[in-house]
Design an enzyme around this catalytic site. Structure first.
Site, PDB file in Angstrom:
ATOM      1  N   SER A 146       0.531  -1.133  -0.186  1.00  0.00           N
ATOM      2  CA  SER A 146       0.123   0.067  -0.129  1.00  0.00           C
ATOM      3  C   SER A 146       0.936   0.856   0.164  1.00  0.00           C
ATOM      4  O   SER A 146       1.658   1.380  -0.731  1.00  0.00           O
ATOM      5  CB  SER A 146      -0.837  -0.139   0.871  1.00  0.00           C
ATOM      6  OG  SER A 146      -1.675   0.337   1.067  1.00  0.00           O
ATOM      7  N   ASP A 222     -10.141  -6.020  -3.430  1.00  0.00           N
ATOM      8  CA  ASP A 222      -9.045  -4.884  -2.389  1.00  0.00           C
ATOM      9  C   ASP A 222     -10.411  -3.713  -1.834  1.00  0.00           C
ATOM     10  O   ASP A 222     -10.633  -2.885  -3.351  1.00  0.00           O
ATOM     11  CB  ASP A 222      -8.105  -4.031  -2.989  1.00  0.00           C
ATOM     12  CG  ASP A 222      -7.388  -3.628  -2.846  1.00  0.00           C
ATOM     13  OD1 ASP A 222      -8.051  -2.320  -1.845  1.00  0.00           O
ATOM     14  OD2 ASP A 222      -6.157  -3.461  -2.267  1.00  0.00           O
ATOM     15  N   HIS A 254      -7.490  -5.757   0.522  1.00  0.00           N
ATOM     16  CA  HIS A 254      -6.316  -5.055   0.999  1.00  0.00           C
ATOM     17  C   HIS A 254      -5.403  -5.921   1.690  1.00  0.00           C
ATOM     18  O   HIS A 254      -4.641  -5.152   2.934  1.00  0.00           O
ATOM     19  CB  HIS A 254      -6.461  -3.862   1.373  1.00  0.00           C
ATOM     20  CG  HIS A 254      -5.703  -2.629   1.448  1.00  0.00           C
ATOM     21  ND1 HIS A 254      -5.153  -2.418  -0.231  1.00  0.00           N
ATOM     22  CD2 HIS A 254      -4.987  -2.140   2.427  1.00  0.00           C
ATOM     23  CE1 HIS A 254      -3.658  -1.556   0.517  1.00  0.00           C
ATOM     24  NE2 HIS A 254      -4.023  -1.690   1.810  1.00  0.00           N
TER      25      HIS A 254
HETATM   26  N1  LIG Z   1      -7.704   1.716   8.921  1.00  0.00           N
HETATM   27  C1  LIG Z   1      -7.852   2.565   7.597  1.00  0.00           C
HETATM   28  C2  LIG Z   1      -7.133   1.319   6.403  1.00  0.00           C
HETATM   29  C3  LIG Z   1      -5.795   0.887   6.515  1.00  0.00           C
HETATM   30  C4  LIG Z   1      -5.365   0.028   6.081  1.00  0.00           C
HETATM   31  O1  LIG Z   1      -5.980  -0.622   5.699  1.00  0.00           O
HETATM   32  N2  LIG Z   1      -4.137   0.209   6.408  1.00  0.00           N
HETATM   33  C5  LIG Z   1      -2.853  -0.461   5.541  1.00  0.00           C
HETATM   34  C6  LIG Z   1      -1.979  -0.339   4.912  1.00  0.00           C
HETATM   35  S1  LIG Z   1      -2.732   0.687   3.600  1.00  0.00           S
HETATM   36  C7  LIG Z   1      -2.340  -2.302   7.032  1.00  0.00           C
HETATM   37  O2  LIG Z   1      -1.434  -2.210   6.509  1.00  0.00           O
HETATM   38  N3  LIG Z   1      -3.283  -1.740   8.300  1.00  0.00           N
HETATM   39  C8  LIG Z   1      -2.447  -2.260   9.745  1.00  0.00           C
HETATM   40  C9  LIG Z   1      -2.789  -3.574   9.063  1.00  0.00           C
HETATM   41  O3  LIG Z   1      -2.899  -4.318   8.301  1.00  0.00           O
HETATM   42  O4  LIG Z   1      -2.114  -4.352  10.249  1.00  0.00           O
HETATM   43  C10 LIG Z   1      -9.236   2.269   7.227  1.00  0.00           C
HETATM   44  O5  LIG Z   1     -10.221   1.670   8.043  1.00  0.00           O
HETATM   45  O6  LIG Z   1     -10.129   3.090   6.644  1.00  0.00           O
END
Ligand SMILES: N[C@@H](CCC(=O)N[C@@H](CS)C(=O)NCC(=O)O)C(=O)O
Length: 277
Positions: A146, A222, A254
């Site tokens: 991402s 995604d 995602h």
């Molecule tokens: N919190 C955001 C999305 C954030 C998100 O999906 N982050 C990804 C990277 S873009 C991630 O790796 N989150 C931490 C995880 O899954 O451990 C939402 O719900 O809209």
């Protein structure tokens, strides 16, 4: 540099270390997996840059990379995604400020004093890991998820000769045309969009490309597809006739369930480039 923790993992050591960062002007923490081959001499290294809301820890515990890195004899580095600490600016939104450094050197208030993740990941942290661990400086590769995929691709293309291969999981592929990008690049770099172009993988792919193999995986389910804009990067790769593979993975979202599903492929891809001549 201080050792926060060291755990044996797949014959190697998964460490977490902290240090005072000159680039970010605060203490920074990173994860480093060293395979057991590092006891014999310097090993190649794969950088893993994480996405929005992550610290050094998310991928370290959820990407399932250590088993494959141990098998391939490759070290893994997991940097944090932003500066940290009480004196560091932040925003209420999850996609700006802490946890959302976007791998740029901010020039604008209030971000400029600490948000220098480009310099941190490309200059300071490489010096720290090569000085302290058995890492082969001439065998580096980079990947990310991402926002981290965006960081990996922009660094690989703008630092020719540094990385032998680059891959990405669901990268933010065209940030200058996305709400995951325009807001942050404007905040960190200012309104002049010509200053954003060096941080846009699609534009860099058209202009520079990458002198090595590229692997992109993107889940077809995604939830952030409209923000990631994978088709723009895929088209730029075709236009460039880039040595690379772009895979739409049916049904994947995602999350780290997607990332971990293809981690073996990515480490095997990088191992081939890192161990070739
Ligand atoms: N919190 C955001 C999305 C954030 C998100 O999906 N982050 C990804 C990277 S873009 C991630 O790796 N989150 C931490 C995880 O899954 O451990 C939402 O719900 O809209």
């Amino acid at each position: 540099m201080q050792t926060v923790s060291e755990n044996k993992s797949f014959g190697g050591i998964q460490g977490v270390y902290s240090h005072a960062s000159d680039a970010c002007g605060c203490d920074m923490t990173f994860g480093l997996f060293l395979p057991e081959q590092a006891a014999e001499g310097p090993v190649p290294v794969l950088w893993y840059l994480s996405g929005l809301t992550c610290t050094h820890e998310n991928a370290m515990v959820k990407a399932g990379a250590q088993a494959w890195a141990a098998e391939a004899g490759i070290a893994l580095v997991f940097p944090d995604t932003s500066p940290r600490g009480e004196g560091v600016a932040d925003d209420e939104a999850y996609d700006l400020g802490k946890g959302a450094g976007f791998y740029v050197n901010a020039t604008e208030k209030p971000w400029a004093p600490h948000f220098r993740m480009w310099d941190y990941v490309t200059e300071e942290l490489p010096n720290i890991i090569t000085a302290n661990f058995a890492i082969a400086e001439d065998r580096q590769a980079i990947t990310g998820h991402s926002m981290g995929g965006h960081g990996a691709l922009t660094m690989a293309m703008r630092l020719p000769g540094r990385f032998r291969s680059v891959s990405a999981f669901a990268p933010i592929a065209h940030p200058s045309q996305s709400d995951w990008g325009r807001k942050q690049l404007a905040a960190y770099l200012g309104a002049d969009e010509s200053l954003w172009a060096p941080h846009d993988s699609t534009l860099l792919m058209k202009r520079l490309g990458f002198d090595g193999p590229v692997l992109i995986d993107q889940g077809s389910k995604d939830q952030f597809l409209e923000l990631l804009k994978p088709e723009a990067l895929a088209q730029a790769m075709m236009e460039r006739r880039q040595n690379g593979t772009f895979r739409m993975q049916p049904g994947y979202d995602h999350s780290y369930f997607f990332v971990s599903s293809f981690m073996h492929d990515h480490i095997a891809f990088h191992a081939e480039a890192l161990y070739g001549n």
